[in-house]
Motif scaffolding. Structure first.
Motif, PDB file in Angstrom:
ATOM      1  N   GLN A   3       0.832  -1.207   0.000  1.00 16.56           N
ATOM      2  CA  GLN A   3       0.000   0.000   0.000  1.00 16.56           C
ATOM      3  C   GLN A   3       0.863   1.251   0.000  1.00 16.56           C
ATOM      4  O   GLN A   3       0.543   2.234  -0.654  1.00 16.56           O
ATOM      5  CB  GLN A   3      -0.917   0.006   1.227  1.00 16.56           C
ATOM      6  CG  GLN A   3      -2.036  -0.986   1.159  1.00 16.56           C
ATOM      7  CD  GLN A   3      -3.060  -0.602   0.099  1.00 16.56           C
ATOM      8  OE1 GLN A   3      -3.352   0.563  -0.093  1.00 16.56           O
ATOM      9  NE2 GLN A   3      -3.578  -1.598  -0.597  1.00 16.56           N
ATOM     10  N   MET A   4       1.947   1.213   0.732  1.00 18.75           N
ATOM     11  CA  MET A   4       2.856   2.348   0.792  1.00 18.75           C
ATOM     12  C   MET A   4       3.511   2.596  -0.574  1.00 18.75           C
ATOM     13  O   MET A   4       3.769   3.732  -0.946  1.00 18.75           O
ATOM     14  CB  MET A   4       3.940   2.086   1.843  1.00 18.75           C
ATOM     15  CG  MET A   4       4.945   3.204   2.002  1.00 18.75           C
ATOM     16  SD  MET A   4       6.219   2.778   3.179  1.00 18.75           S
ATOM     17  CE  MET A   4       7.164   1.570   2.251  1.00 18.75           C
ATOM     18  N   MET A   5       3.751   1.536  -1.304  1.00 20.74           N
ATOM     19  CA  MET A   5       4.428   1.649  -2.591  1.00 20.74           C
ATOM     20  C   MET A   5       3.457   1.843  -3.767  1.00 20.74           C
ATOM     21  O   MET A   5       3.894   2.088  -4.881  1.00 20.74           O
ATOM     22  CB  MET A   5       5.284   0.400  -2.849  1.00 20.74           C
ATOM     23  CG  MET A   5       6.444   0.259  -1.875  1.00 20.74           C
ATOM     24  SD  MET A   5       7.480   1.743  -1.797  1.00 20.74           S
ATOM     25  CE  MET A   5       7.987   1.900  -3.487  1.00 20.74           C
ATOM     26  N   SER A   6       2.156   1.756  -3.519  1.00 20.25           N
ATOM     27  CA  SER A   6       1.191   1.932  -4.602  1.00 20.25           C
ATOM     28  C   SER A   6       1.201   3.381  -5.084  1.00 20.25           C
ATOM     29  O   SER A   6       1.819   4.254  -4.480  1.00 20.25           O
ATOM     30  CB  SER A   6      -0.207   1.539  -4.134  1.00 20.25           C
ATOM     31  OG  SER A   6      -0.700   2.491  -3.225  1.00 20.25           O
ATOM     32  N   GLU A   7       0.497   3.643  -6.154  1.00 18.49           N
ATOM     33  CA  GLU A   7       0.448   4.998  -6.717  1.00 18.49           C
ATOM     34  C   GLU A   7      -0.097   6.009  -5.719  1.00 18.49           C
ATOM     35  O   GLU A   7       0.304   7.165  -5.715  1.00 18.49           O
ATOM     36  CB  GLU A   7      -0.390   5.001  -7.999  1.00 18.49           C
ATOM     37  CG  GLU A   7       0.302   4.329  -9.162  1.00 18.49           C
ATOM     38  CD  GLU A   7      -0.530   4.401 -10.427  1.00 18.49           C
ATOM     39  OE1 GLU A   7      -1.328   5.346 -10.573  1.00 18.49           O
ATOM     40  OE2 GLU A   7      -0.379   3.491 -11.263  1.00 18.49           O
ATOM     41  N   LYS A   8      -1.020   5.592  -4.871  1.00 17.47           N
ATOM     42  CA  LYS A   8      -1.628   6.513  -3.898  1.00 17.47           C
ATOM     43  C   LYS A   8      -0.721   6.772  -2.697  1.00 17.47           C
ATOM     44  O   LYS A   8      -0.957   7.697  -1.940  1.00 17.47           O
ATOM     45  CB  LYS A   8      -2.982   5.974  -3.439  1.00 17.47           C
ATOM     46  CG  LYS A   8      -3.990   5.931  -4.562  1.00 17.47           C
ATOM     47  CD  LYS A   8      -5.310   5.410  -4.080  1.00 17.47           C
ATOM     48  CE  LYS A   8      -6.279   5.333  -5.263  1.00 17.47           C
ATOM     49  NZ  LYS A   8      -7.571   4.821  -4.877  1.00 17.47           N
ATOM     50  N   ARG A   9       0.298   5.949  -2.491  1.00 18.46           N
ATOM     51  CA  ARG A   9       1.315   6.118  -1.447  1.00 18.46           C
ATOM     52  C   ARG A   9       0.742   6.475  -0.083  1.00 18.46           C
ATOM     53  O   ARG A   9       0.968   7.538   0.442  1.00 18.46           O
ATOM     54  CB  ARG A   9       2.351   7.153  -1.856  1.00 18.46           C
ATOM     55  CG  ARG A   9       3.085   6.787  -3.104  1.00 18.46           C
ATOM     56  CD  ARG A   9       4.394   7.541  -3.205  1.00 18.46           C
ATOM     57  NE  ARG A   9       5.020   7.332  -4.473  1.00 18.46           N
ATOM     58  CZ  ARG A   9       5.751   6.271  -4.800  1.00 18.46           C
ATOM     59  NH1 ARG A   9       5.950   5.334  -3.934  1.00 18.46           N
ATOM     60  NH2 ARG A   9       6.290   6.166  -5.988  1.00 18.46           N
ATOM     61  N   LYS A  10       0.006   5.567   0.485  1.00 18.12           N
ATOM     62  CA  LYS A  10      -0.587   5.798   1.797  1.00 18.12           C
ATOM     63  C   LYS A  10       0.363   5.341   2.901  1.00 18.12           C
ATOM     64  O   LYS A  10       0.912   4.248   2.842  1.00 18.12           O
ATOM     65  CB  LYS A  10      -1.913   5.057   1.928  1.00 18.12           C
ATOM     66  CG  LYS A  10      -2.982   5.590   1.017  1.00 18.12           C
ATOM     67  CD  LYS A  10      -4.296   4.928   1.301  1.00 18.12           C
ATOM     68  CE  LYS A  10      -5.365   5.532   0.387  1.00 18.12           C
ATOM     69  NZ  LYS A  10      -6.684   5.042   0.719  1.00 18.12           N
ATOM     70  N   SER A  11       0.535   6.178   3.931  1.00 15.22           N
ATOM     71  CA  SER A  11       1.328   5.786   5.090  1.00 15.22           C
ATOM     72  C   SER A  11       0.629   4.625   5.778  1.00 15.22           C
ATOM     73  O   SER A  11      -0.597   4.542   5.798  1.00 15.22           O
ATOM     74  CB  SER A  11       1.472   6.961   6.055  1.00 15.22           C
ATOM     75  OG  SER A  11       2.247   7.975   5.481  1.00 15.22           O
ATOM     76  N   LEU A  38      12.510  -5.815   3.027  1.00 11.91           N
ATOM     77  CA  LEU A  38      11.827  -5.327   1.828  1.00 11.91           C
ATOM     78  C   LEU A  38      12.386  -3.977   1.405  1.00 11.91           C
ATOM     79  O   LEU A  38      12.508  -3.694   0.214  1.00 11.91           O
ATOM     80  CB  LEU A  38      10.322  -5.171   2.078  1.00 11.91           C
ATOM     81  CG  LEU A  38       9.482  -6.422   2.121  1.00 11.91           C
ATOM     82  CD1 LEU A  38       8.041  -6.063   2.480  1.00 11.91           C
ATOM     83  CD2 LEU A  38       9.529  -7.156   0.800  1.00 11.91           C
ATOM     84  N   GLY A  39      12.708  -3.156   2.394  1.00  9.92           N
ATOM     85  CA  GLY A  39      13.167  -1.802   2.115  1.00  9.92           C
ATOM     86  C   GLY A  39      14.665  -1.649   2.060  1.00  9.92           C
ATOM     87  O   GLY A  39      15.177  -0.535   2.112  1.00  9.92           O
ATOM     88  N   ALA A  98      11.256   4.982  -3.731  1.00 11.00           N
ATOM     89  CA  ALA A  98      11.614   3.705  -4.351  1.00 11.00           C
ATOM     90  C   ALA A  98      11.417   2.534  -3.385  1.00 11.00           C
ATOM     91  O   ALA A  98      11.626   1.384  -3.759  1.00 11.00           O
ATOM     92  CB  ALA A  98      13.067   3.756  -4.818  1.00 11.00           C
ATOM     93  N   GLY A  99      11.018   2.836  -2.141  1.00 12.10           N
ATOM     94  CA  GLY A  99      10.786   1.776  -1.168  1.00 12.10           C
ATOM     95  C   GLY A  99      12.022   1.378  -0.388  1.00 12.10           C
ATOM     96  O   GLY A  99      12.008   0.382   0.324  1.00 12.10           O
TER      97      GLY A  99
END
Length: 150
Positions: A3-11, A38-39, A98-99
């Motif tokens: 979810q954080m990396m999706s286009e909407k970039r939600k915390s 992951l990061g 970029a994550g």
């Protein structure tokens, strides 16, 4: 992470709670390892490079290695758990677009300040006090009036 990396970039937030001895501390370690893995940057730079001798530790390694220090100052033996967390933690991990993990902030707060002066029979004070006693020389024991078993 997705979810954080999706286009909407939600915390995102994760709350880990439970009864004494339920495994909150261990679960936190596993979640942090998963998220920081992951990061991690796999390009071999400081952020993702290994910890070979002479190289700086990656952010991931520094975040994960801080936990034993926090536990020494905030964990104690209780009747239900030999390594019971007597403090709360708020851990904020910062990722770039970029994550890749860029940094972390850990805020702590003691849950049992009274433990400094008193603890129940069969329990112990914070681990750090016993570690200091164990590592002190005989001269330091006398200088600072350390008394074993008291």
């Amino acid at each position: 992470y997705r979810q954080m990396m999706s286009e909407k970039r939600k915390s995102q937030s994760i709350l880990i709670s439970g009864e004494s001895g339920a495994g909150k501390t261990e679960t936190t370690k596993i979640v942090m390892l998963y998220l920081t893995t992951l990061g991690s940057n796999t390009s071999g730079s400081e952020e993702g490079g290994g910890s070979a001798e002479g190289e700086k530790l990656s952010i991931m390694e520094r975040v994960l290695q801080s936990n034993p220090i926090l536990e020494a100052f905030g964990n104690a033996k209780t009747l239900r758990n030999d390594n019971s967390s007597r403090f709360g933690k708020f851990i904020e991990l910062g990722f770039n677009r970029a994550g890749v993990l860029q940094g972390a902030k850990v805020q702590t707060y003691l849950l049992e300040k009274v433990r400094l002066g008193f603890h129940a029979s069969g329990e112990r004070n914070y681990h750090i006090f016993y570690q200091l006693l164990r590592g002190a020389s005989e001269e330091q024991h006398q200088k600072y009036c350390f008394h074993d078993g008291i």
